[in-house]
Design an enzyme around this catalytic site. Structure first.
Site, PDB file in Angstrom:
ATOM      1  N   ASP A 279       0.835  -1.347   0.077  1.00 22.53           N
ATOM      2  CA  ASP A 279       0.010   0.026  -0.035  1.00 22.53           C
ATOM      3  C   ASP A 279       0.706   1.325   0.079  1.00 22.53           C
ATOM      4  OD1 ASP A 279       0.821  -0.856   2.570  1.00 22.53           O
ATOM      5  OD2 ASP A 279      -0.857   0.328   3.453  1.00 22.53           O
TER       6      ASP A 279
ATOM      7  N   GLU B 289      -0.736  -2.009   5.173  1.00 25.16           N
ATOM      8  CA  GLU B 289       0.177  -1.931   6.552  1.00 25.16           C
ATOM      9  C   GLU B 289       0.163  -0.367   6.990  1.00 25.16           C
ATOM     10  OE1 GLU B 289       3.379  -0.928   8.932  1.00 25.16           O
ATOM     11  OE2 GLU B 289       3.327  -0.027   6.873  1.00 25.16           O
ATOM     12  N   GLU B 290      -0.197   0.791   6.177  1.00 23.76           N
ATOM     13  CA  GLU B 290       0.037   1.897   6.697  1.00 23.76           C
ATOM     14  C   GLU B 290      -1.279   2.435   7.712  1.00 23.76           C
ATOM     15  OE1 GLU B 290       2.488   3.482   6.782  1.00 23.76           O
ATOM     16  OE2 GLU B 290       3.841   2.936   5.008  1.00 23.76           O
TER      17      GLU B 290
ATOM     18  N   ARG C 235      18.008  -6.710  14.617  1.00 33.41           N
ATOM     19  CA  ARG C 235      17.973  -6.750  16.166  1.00 33.41           C
ATOM     20  C   ARG C 235      17.064  -7.904  16.700  1.00 33.41           C
ATOM     21  NH1 ARG C 235      19.492  -2.945  19.667  1.00 33.41           N
ATOM     22  NH2 ARG C 235      18.141  -3.007  21.792  1.00 33.41           N
TER      23      ARG C 235
ATOM     24  N   HIS D   3       7.611   8.759   4.565  1.00 30.42           N
ATOM     25  CA  HIS D   3       6.425   9.298   4.694  1.00 30.42           C
ATOM     26  C   HIS D   3       6.727  11.109   4.195  1.00 30.42           C
ATOM     27  CE1 HIS D   3       3.922   6.297   7.365  1.00 30.42           C
ATOM     28  NE2 HIS D   3       4.913   5.802   6.843  1.00 30.42           N
TER      29      HIS D   3
END
Length: 397
Positions: A83, A141-142, A180, A367
């Site tokens: 998306d 996802e956003e 991580r 973004h």
């Protein structure tokens, strides 16, 4: 060796990955509206020798492709989101967005491009793989609640032993890969506070009850939650993104609405923040004689990378000796939230990062309307994920 042959085949397709990325970049679609993007993805697999393709998975245009190896083994899932964001693009790129008000400002076009070509290539070598590979193309996802939840509820993780994902990062140097273990990205919460006071004339404040003053007190006091309630070694941030107090300059505001964002790195810290905000909201009623309505919603959880899977990822990347990769490094915790975290609540996995910093010019964060990635990161992403897949499913090395 299998991995060497995979890498060679991906090298032959690296220009095609870039072509796909640029096409997708021109036609971004917002979360839960990705009709043409989903069709493009499903059409891509028309002549690819996968074992199955399921469309509209979860009822939100998700796509799940299954590749079966020649022998039994582990089932792993690899995920890419597709998306875009409600941002007007300002990059000036020749392949800039043609859909007004929408932009691939987070790199999901790159995620989809590398994943499509990687899946195609894995399918070519499936007789030398073991187990099952599920390729998850995820929408939305956003935008909370995110596309992952519906796909999970529809059974996308059924039988999955581990799940893996990559995010390209414009703020990390191209040629680096970052990982991580443990808590890696913040969880996110949303709150809304409506304060109802009593409007009046600016010349007679004693006859009114100023909602803006009460709201201002809330904004200032809430900062003490982080500075005085949270362990200094923990992570928390609180942001007011909307303070709707617009009115006439000489009129005391009757009602004010605040909306805010919370990021934390543990469920315990998230609860401390939530309780603190509620207490300050309740306190306004006593201190300022206003009425309050407070809403607080947790959405994306803290992203937790399984230590064992993360170590397998690290070793797979190290032993792959990918020529384009100059360093494989541990990253500090990442402030943004990510709905891949929902998958990791259900099965062990690892979400890691590929540097995509442009070679020249100013670097813009995700973004941003001028966000862009170094397209060299796309072949690195494909090779990195190939190396990890082979470490799980490489029956013929």
């Amino acid at each position: 060796m299998l991995l060497d042959e995979l890498m060679k085949r991906l090298d032959e397709k690296k220009d095609r990955i870039i072509e796909i990325r640029r096409y997708l970049h021109q036609y971004p679609e917002l979360s839960f509206e990705e009709e043409e993007t989903a069709k493009y993805i499903s059409d891509f697999y028309t002549d690819v020798q996968v074992d199955s393709i399921e469309t509209n998975f979860g009822g939100q245009r998700g796509i799940v492709v299954t590749i079966k190896g020649s022998k039994p083994g582990k089932t792993i899932a690899i995920r890419a989101d597709f998306d875009a964001l409600p941002i007007k693009e300002e990059t000036g790129l020749p392949f800039a967005s043609k859909n007004e008000g929408a932009m691939h400002a987070c790199g999901h076009d790159g995620h989809t491009a590398y994943m499509l070509v990687l899946a195609e290539t894995l399918a070519e070598f499936k007789d030398r793989l073991t187990g099952i590979i599920k390729v998850i193309h995820q929408p939305a996802e956003e935008k909370p609640p995110g596309g992952a939840l519906a796909m999970i509820e529809a059974g996308v993780l059924k039988g999955v032993d581990a799940i893996l994902g990559i995010h390209v990062m414009s703020t990390m140097k191209t040629g680096t890969i970052h990982y991580r273990s443990g808590n890696t990205q913040t969880g996110r919460s949303y709150f809304k506070l409506v304060i109802q006071g009593k409007g009046g004339h600016g010349s007679s404040p004693h006859l009114a009850n100023d909602a803006i003053v009460a709201a201002s007190s809330f904004v200032m006091n809430m900062q003490t939650i982080v500075s005085r309630r949270i362990n200094p070694f923990d992570t928390a941030s609180i942001t007011i993104g909307n303070f709707d107090g617009k009115g006439t300059f000489n009129v005391i505001k009757d009602s004010v609405t605040l909306e805010g964002d919370v990021r934390t790195m543990s469920p315990e810290t998230r609860e401390i923040v939530a309780n603190g905000l509620r207490n300050f909201s309740d306190g306004l009623e006593t201190s300022f004689r206003v009425k309050t309505k407070f809403e607080y919603t947790n959405d994306y959880p803290v992203l937790y990378n399984d230590p064992d899977v993360t170590e397998q990822v690290r070793q797979a990347l190290f032993h792959a000796s990918i020529p384009e990769v100059k360093a494989i490094e541990e990253t500090p915790p990442q402030p943004p939230s990510e709905d891949f975290a929902y998958y990791l609540e259900k099965v062990p996995g690892c979400f890691f990062y590929v540097g995509a910093m442009p070679e020249s010019g100013e670097v813009y964060p995700h973004h941003h309307p001028k966000f862009n990635i170094n397209e060299k990161s796309l072949i690195i992403s494909a090779k990195a994920m190939a190396a990890v897949v082979v470490s799980f499913c490489g029956g013929d090395n």
